[in-house]
Scaffold this motif. Structure first.
Motif, PDB file in Angstrom:
ATOM      1  N   ASN A   1      45.573   3.533  21.534  1.00 38.25           N
ATOM      2  CA  ASN A   1      46.396   4.692  21.887  1.00 38.25           C
ATOM      3  C   ASN A   1      45.776   5.591  22.951  1.00 38.25           C
ATOM      4  N   GLU A   2      44.601   5.219  23.473  1.00 42.88           N
ATOM      5  CA  GLU A   2      43.961   6.057  24.492  1.00 42.88           C
ATOM      6  C   GLU A   2      44.758   6.047  25.794  1.00 42.88           C
ATOM      7  N   GLU A   3      44.733   7.193  26.479  1.00 38.95           N
ATOM      8  CA  GLU A   3      45.396   7.306  27.783  1.00 38.95           C
ATOM      9  C   GLU A   3      44.385   7.818  28.802  1.00 38.95           C
ATOM     10  N   ASN A   4      43.945   6.937  29.680  1.00 41.20           N
ATOM     11  CA  ASN A   4      42.990   7.295  30.730  1.00 41.20           C
ATOM     12  C   ASN A   4      43.326   6.535  32.003  1.00 41.20           C
ATOM     13  N   LEU A   5      42.874   7.082  33.119  1.00 44.57           N
ATOM     14  CA  LEU A   5      42.992   6.358  34.381  1.00 44.57           C
ATOM     15  C   LEU A   5      41.913   5.288  34.433  1.00 44.57           C
ATOM     16  N   ILE A   6      42.269   4.095  34.860  1.00 49.73           N
ATOM     17  CA  ILE A   6      41.286   3.051  35.092  1.00 49.73           C
ATOM     18  C   ILE A   6      41.539   2.454  36.471  1.00 49.73           C
TER      19      ILE A   6
ATOM     20  N   LEU B   1      36.034   8.946  37.113  1.00 45.04           N
ATOM     21  CA  LEU B   1      37.451   8.552  37.092  1.00 45.04           C
ATOM     22  C   LEU B   1      37.974   8.514  35.667  1.00 45.04           C
ATOM     23  N   HIS B   2      37.193   7.939  34.763  1.00 45.67           N
ATOM     24  CA  HIS B   2      37.624   7.808  33.371  1.00 45.67           C
ATOM     25  C   HIS B   2      37.687   9.155  32.656  1.00 45.67           C
ATOM     26  N   SER B   3      36.973  10.144  33.167  1.00 45.08           N
ATOM     27  CA  SER B   3      36.925  11.445  32.498  1.00 45.08           C
ATOM     28  C   SER B   3      38.071  12.361  32.910  1.00 45.08           C
ATOM     29  N   LEU B   4      38.849  11.965  33.911  1.00 50.19           N
ATOM     30  CA  LEU B   4      39.905  12.837  34.414  1.00 50.19           C
ATOM     31  C   LEU B   4      41.052  12.955  33.413  1.00 50.19           C
ATOM     32  N   ASN B   5      41.690  14.099  33.441  1.00 52.86           N
ATOM     33  CA  ASN B   5      42.794  14.379  32.533  1.00 52.86           C
ATOM     34  C   ASN B   5      44.132  14.016  33.185  1.00 52.86           C
ATOM     35  N   ILE B   6      44.869  13.142  32.539  1.00 56.24           N
ATOM     36  CA  ILE B   6      46.148  12.672  33.083  1.00 56.24           C
ATOM     37  C   ILE B   6      47.117  13.833  33.301  1.00 56.24           C
ATOM     38  N   GLN B   7      47.160  14.754  32.338  1.00 57.69           N
ATOM     39  CA  GLN B   7      48.109  15.866  32.413  1.00 57.69           C
ATOM     40  C   GLN B   7      47.780  16.807  33.572  1.00 57.69           C
ATOM     41  N   SER B   8      46.480  17.128  33.744  1.00 60.62           N
ATOM     42  CA  SER B   8      46.118  18.047  34.821  1.00 60.62           C
ATOM     43  C   SER B   8      46.371  17.438  36.196  1.00 60.62           C
TER      44      SER B   8
ATOM     45  N   PHE C   1      49.873   4.974  46.083  1.00 59.90           N
ATOM     46  CA  PHE C   1      49.885   6.174  46.924  1.00 59.90           C
ATOM     47  C   PHE C   1      49.920   7.434  46.065  1.00 59.90           C
ATOM     48  N   LYS C   2      50.724   7.420  45.006  1.00 54.66           N
ATOM     49  CA  LYS C   2      50.868   8.587  44.134  1.00 54.66           C
ATOM     50  C   LYS C   2      49.545   8.945  43.456  1.00 54.66           C
ATOM     51  N   VAL C   3      48.861   7.938  42.930  1.00 60.64           N
ATOM     52  CA  VAL C   3      47.591   8.181  42.249  1.00 60.64           C
ATOM     53  C   VAL C   3      46.528   8.642  43.244  1.00 60.64           C
ATOM     54  N   GLN C   4      46.477   7.994  44.398  1.00 64.11           N
ATOM     55  CA  GLN C   4      45.493   8.364  45.410  1.00 64.11           C
ATOM     56  C   GLN C   4      45.703   9.806  45.855  1.00 64.11           C
ATOM     57  N   LYS C   5      46.947  10.204  45.983  1.00 66.44           N
ATOM     58  CA  LYS C   5      47.266  11.572  46.385  1.00 66.44           C
ATOM     59  C   LYS C   5      46.794  12.565  45.327  1.00 66.44           C
ATOM     60  N   ALA C   6      47.014  12.227  44.053  1.00 71.52           N
ATOM     61  CA  ALA C   6      46.583  13.109  42.965  1.00 71.52           C
ATOM     62  C   ALA C   6      45.061  13.206  42.909  1.00 71.52           C
ATOM     63  N   LEU C   7      44.376  12.086  43.089  1.00 68.04           N
ATOM     64  CA  LEU C   7      42.914  12.079  43.050  1.00 68.04           C
ATOM     65  C   LEU C   7      42.323  12.864  44.220  1.00 68.04           C
ATOM     66  N   PHE C   8      42.900  12.685  45.394  1.00 63.97           N
ATOM     67  CA  PHE C   8      42.407  13.398  46.572  1.00 63.97           C
ATOM     68  C   PHE C   8      42.557  14.909  46.396  1.00 63.97           C
ATOM     69  N   SER C   9      43.613  15.327  45.728  1.00 61.78           N
ATOM     70  CA  SER C   9      43.893  16.757  45.571  1.00 61.78           C
ATOM     71  C   SER C   9      42.829  17.477  44.753  1.00 61.78           C
TER      72      SER C   9
END
Length: 347
Positions: free
Chosen positions: A214-219, A156-163, A88-96
């Motif tokens: 060490n990469e950090e990306n959404l998958i 999806l893979h290009s999104l920034n975790i911090q933003s 739910f948390k990730v979906q909410k962030a992606l929808f935003s």
């Protein structure tokens, strides 16, 4: 709905092991979900999607309102599995940020409502292709669907975790090692007998992890064609054809206007229109050829088709007579000058 596509046909009766107290759910949603109780006389109906076996997924309808509910499965669960709160948390962030996911509406951690945690999202109309060959569609339409699928995953893979404010969502570095370790532990917890080959596989994977982990990306842990909802009516290729014709007609009209200005005012009086053509025409043609390449898939960049050569030629046109930035600056200067003349004339 076209052959090969499914949607509401995936619905069935709620399985006995997944039944829950619908009255309790209805009372909870009436209290916590805005608009749910708009039709007081309407009855809540619940059906279960045959897909979505990891986390049982249900179709809710009350009057004209429709939703989708996902919940944890009942019974004893593996540690860290079925964490729908994280989903739910990730979906909410992606929808935003406008990423194509259904709008998440409500999360409930109170297990007394239906026996497990759950969340509710909007119901999205669309096509789901269970047959990966997508029968019933033209080769061009299939190609567009495959391209859209890959582009969505790349996005999806290009999104920034911090933003996305998800920096605390996962542990971060060491993903591959954690995955192998988790798989091994889950297998050992669920295995009913000793299989030496599985132990050998686990050991081999652990010894062959990538050097840079060490990469950090959404998958997406389950990204595949039949786990994606496509627009119910939109045919991408048809829209590309329409957009191409519109672009061609715009360029044709601009060219006719430039020709008229040259005939009536001379080439000096048509400088602005000529500069606009130098920007608009190569841009539009490049885009049209790019769409044609996507429609043809891999063949579009092969020597069997002229499209790749056409794209190279049109791209060169954008440089041959000066880059777009030069023409854009000239157009802006002439436009400001013309507007100033009109303003002065009115004063």
């Amino acid at each position: 709905m076209k052959p090969g596509a499914t949607g509401e046909s995936d619905l069935a009766e709620v399985l006995p092991q997944h039944k829950f107290d619908s009255k309790s759910l209805e009372a909870y949603l009436n209290q916590h979900l805005s608009g749910f109780g708009a039709e007081r006389e309407a009855t809540l109906t619940i059906a279960q999607y045959r897909a979505g076996k990891s986390n049982p997924t249900f179709y809710l309808q009350k009057g004209f309102q429709t939703y989708v509910l996902r919940k944890k499965p009942p019974g004893s669960l593996l540690p860290k599995a079925h964490q729908i709160d994280r989903e739910f948390k990730v979906q909410k962030a992606l929808f935003s940020i406008g990423f194509p996911v259904p709008k998440p509406i409500l999360y409930c951690s109170d297990t007394s409502v239906i026996g497990t945690e759950f969340y509710v999202m909007e119901h999205v109309q669309g096509r789901i292709f269970r047959d990966l060959t997508i029968p019933g569609l033209s080769p061009a339409e299939r190609s567009a669907i495959y391209v859209a699928t890959v582009e969505t995953l790349a996005q999806l893979h290009s999104l920034n975790i911090q933003s996305l404010q998800l920096e605390g969502y996962g542990i971060g570095a060491g993903y591959c090692k954690r995955q192998v370790s988790t798989w091994t532990k889950q297998y050992q917890a669920a295995a009913h007998q000793d299989i030496p080959a599985m132990q050998q596989l686990s050991e081999w994977l652990m010894k062959n992890l990538p050097d840079n982990d060490n990469e950090e990306n959404l998958i997406h842990g389950d990204f595949r064609l039949d786990n994606i909802v496509f627009h119910p009516k939109e045919e991408v290729v048809a829209h590309w054809i329409a957009e191409s014709r519109i672009a061609i007609e715009k360029i044709r009209l601009l060219t006719l206007k430039a020709a008229h200005s040259m005939d009536t005012l001379g080439s000096a009086g048509a400088k602005k229109e000529i500069a606009m053509i130098k920007v608009a025409a190569p841009r539009a043609v490049s885009k049209i050829v790019d769409w044609a390449i996507q429609v043809c898939g891999g063949a579009g960049v092969s020597q069997d088709y002229p499209l790749a050569n056409m794209y190279a030629i049109t791209r060169v046109l954008r440089l041959a007579d000066g880059p777009d930035e030069v023409h854009l600056s000239a157009i802006a200067t002439m436009e400001l000058r013309d507007q100033a003349k009109r303003l002065t004339a009115k004063i």
